[in-house]
Design an enzyme around this catalytic site. Structure first.
Site, short mmCIF file in Angstrom:
data_model
loop_
_atom_site.label_atom_id
_atom_site.label_comp_id
_atom_site.label_asym_id
_atom_site.label_seq_id
_atom_site.Cartn_x
_atom_site.Cartn_y
_atom_site.Cartn_z
N HIS A 135 74.79 24.21 -22.31
CA HIS A 135 74.87 22.80 -22.71
C HIS A 135 76.15 22.43 -23.46
O HIS A 135 76.47 21.25 -23.58
CB HIS A 135 73.69 22.42 -23.61
CG HIS A 135 72.36 22.51 -22.94
ND1 HIS A 135 72.07 21.85 -21.76
CD2 HIS A 135 71.23 23.18 -23.28
CE1 HIS A 135 70.81 22.13 -21.41
NE2 HIS A 135 70.28 22.93 -22.31
N ASP A 170 67.44 27.95 -15.59
CA ASP A 170 66.84 27.55 -16.86
C ASP A 170 66.01 26.28 -16.64
O ASP A 170 66.30 25.49 -15.74
CB ASP A 170 67.98 27.27 -17.84
CG ASP A 170 67.54 27.14 -19.28
OD1 ASP A 170 67.69 28.12 -20.03
OD2 ASP A 170 67.04 26.05 -19.66
N HIS A 172 66.10 23.75 -18.38
CA HIS A 172 66.94 22.60 -18.70
C HIS A 172 68.14 22.52 -17.75
O HIS A 172 68.66 23.55 -17.33
CB HIS A 172 67.46 22.70 -20.14
CG HIS A 172 66.37 22.74 -21.18
ND1 HIS A 172 65.80 23.93 -21.58
CD2 HIS A 172 65.74 21.76 -21.86
CE1 HIS A 172 64.86 23.67 -22.50
NE2 HIS A 172 64.80 22.37 -22.68
N ASP A 259 62.63 29.82 -19.78
CA ASP A 259 61.78 28.79 -20.40
C ASP A 259 61.03 27.97 -19.36
O ASP A 259 60.57 26.88 -19.63
CB ASP A 259 62.61 27.89 -21.33
CG ASP A 259 63.92 27.44 -20.72
OD1 ASP A 259 64.15 27.71 -19.52
OD2 ASP A 259 64.73 26.81 -21.43
ZN ZN Z 1 66.46 25.84 -21.43
#
Ligand code: ZN
Length: 377
Positions: A135, A170, A172, A259
């Protein structure tokens, strides 16, 4: 030729701490290392253990702005510079903790060591469990990430003339990596994640496909919440292999966040470890040269078990289901109660959701129509 692999690690990661209430617990790295070691997966003759060495500032400066690196250096002393908030630092997701710059240098250093191992042809696969901080932006910390080690690593590969495919599984969206390479066709980024309409960072929609020369080289599969193994693996199979075959990368870099499991405390996907395993095995087939990075994962028992399984897959080893006794004894002190590698995570959760399948059929169709014709070597 026999497969050679490298595992990059140091216990020095444990000198740092995001703070007692932060969901990212660095101890998960040690727990993973301990489980891998207990399964004797570091004793294989084909495995090289590489102790992490810090990156140099110039390595980070290949991507991050000078101004931002200065702020991180000040924050390293545990002080909050007046303008730090403008760079995403402060209480909450990206706290200022002592040594955070040193910690970032270690994570990025490990990624560069993994990259060099593969690019120098010392072996085919390298794993940096501490990396994958996807990120971080050029001048901003975001989503627990200060330095974007995947970008720094991929830039090193580009400077060595390599073509790179980046696959991010991931939960995200891999927004920082996508943004860094949004306008180039030398890096193909593919991110599979929970839709930005229900999860941070709120991006990664299928219509984000790159720009200019990079049009078609950013690929997103946003999954509705409660997506299960079947829909996830189906979408992966429909999209990823064909794009990799068309692009023909020299090296594949992956972010292997864990995750996505149904009991992860921060996200809403419903994968089991069986879905994860199927995807990892497929990546291994698709990526003869593979730089694997860690990523998210907020149930530390899941992290240790899933990345151990990933490392076993990278080395072509089947593991016995019972966790080694020596590991379980120590791990119990950290609250890990599971005694099996897959354990409760092996029960697939079939999430009713006909709607999810219909939605992903729509997304996959869109990607095939808009992106497939553009991607080539
Ligand atoms: Zn994540």
């Amino acid at each position: 030729m026999k497969l050679k692999t490298a595992f990059v690690y140091t216990d020095a990661y444990l000198d740092y701490d995001y703070g007692p209430t932060h969901p990212l617990r660095i101890i998960r790295l040690k727990l993973t290392y301990d489980l891998i070691k207990a399964y004797e997966l570091l004793d294989l003759p084909s495995v090289q253990i590489i102790p992490t060495i810090k990156a140099e500032e110039k390595d980070l400066a290949a991507f991050h702005s000078e101004e931002y690196l200065e702020i991180l250096k000040q924050a390293n002393e545990g002080h909050l510079a007046g303008s730090a908030y403008c760079f995403g630092l402060g209480a909450g997701d990206n706290p200022i903790f002592p040594g955070l710059y040193n910690f970032s240098l270690l994570l990025a250093g490990a990624t560069l060591q993994a990259v060099d191992f593969v690019a120098d042809e010392k072996g085919e696969v390298a794993f940096n469990i501490a990396g994958g901080l996807h990120h971080a932006m050029r001048s901003r910390a975001s989503g627990f990430c200060y330095i974007n080690d995947p970008v720094v690593g991929i830039m090193r590969l580009l400077s060595r003339g390599k073509r790179v495919a980046y696959i991010d599984i991931d939960a995200h969206h891999g927004d920082g990596v996508q943004k860094a390479f949004y306008e180039t066709n030398r890096v193909l980024t593919i991110s599979l994640h929970e839709s930005g309409s229900t999860l941070f960072p709120g991006t990664g929609f299928e219509y984000e496909i790159g720009k200019g020369e990079g049009e078609g080289y950013s690929v997103n599969l946003p999954f509705p919440h409660h997506t299960d193994d079947d829909v996830y693996v189906w979408a992966f199979e429909e999209v990823v292999p064909e794009l990799i075959h068309a692009f023909r990368p020299d090296i594949v870099v992956t972010q292997l966040g864990v995750d996505t499991f149904y009991d992860d405390p921060l996200t809403n996907l419903h994968l089991s470890i069986l879905g994860y395993e199927r995807v990892l095995k497929r990546i291994k087939d698709l990526a003869p040269k593979w730089v694997a990075l860690g990523g998210g994962g907020y149930n530390i028992s899941n992290v240790a078990r899933a990345w151990t399984l990933a490392w076993a897959i990278m080395n072509g080893i089947e593991l016995k289901e019972d966790l080694p006794e020596s590991f379980s004894r120590e791990a119990e002190k950290m609250g890990v109660k599971e005694r099996e590698l897959r354990g409760s995570l092996r029960t697939p959760l079939h999430s009713q959701n006909e709607e999810n399948r219909v939605e992903m059929e729509r997304v996959v169709h869109y990607v095939k129509e808009t992106v497939f014709p553009k991607v080539k070597r």
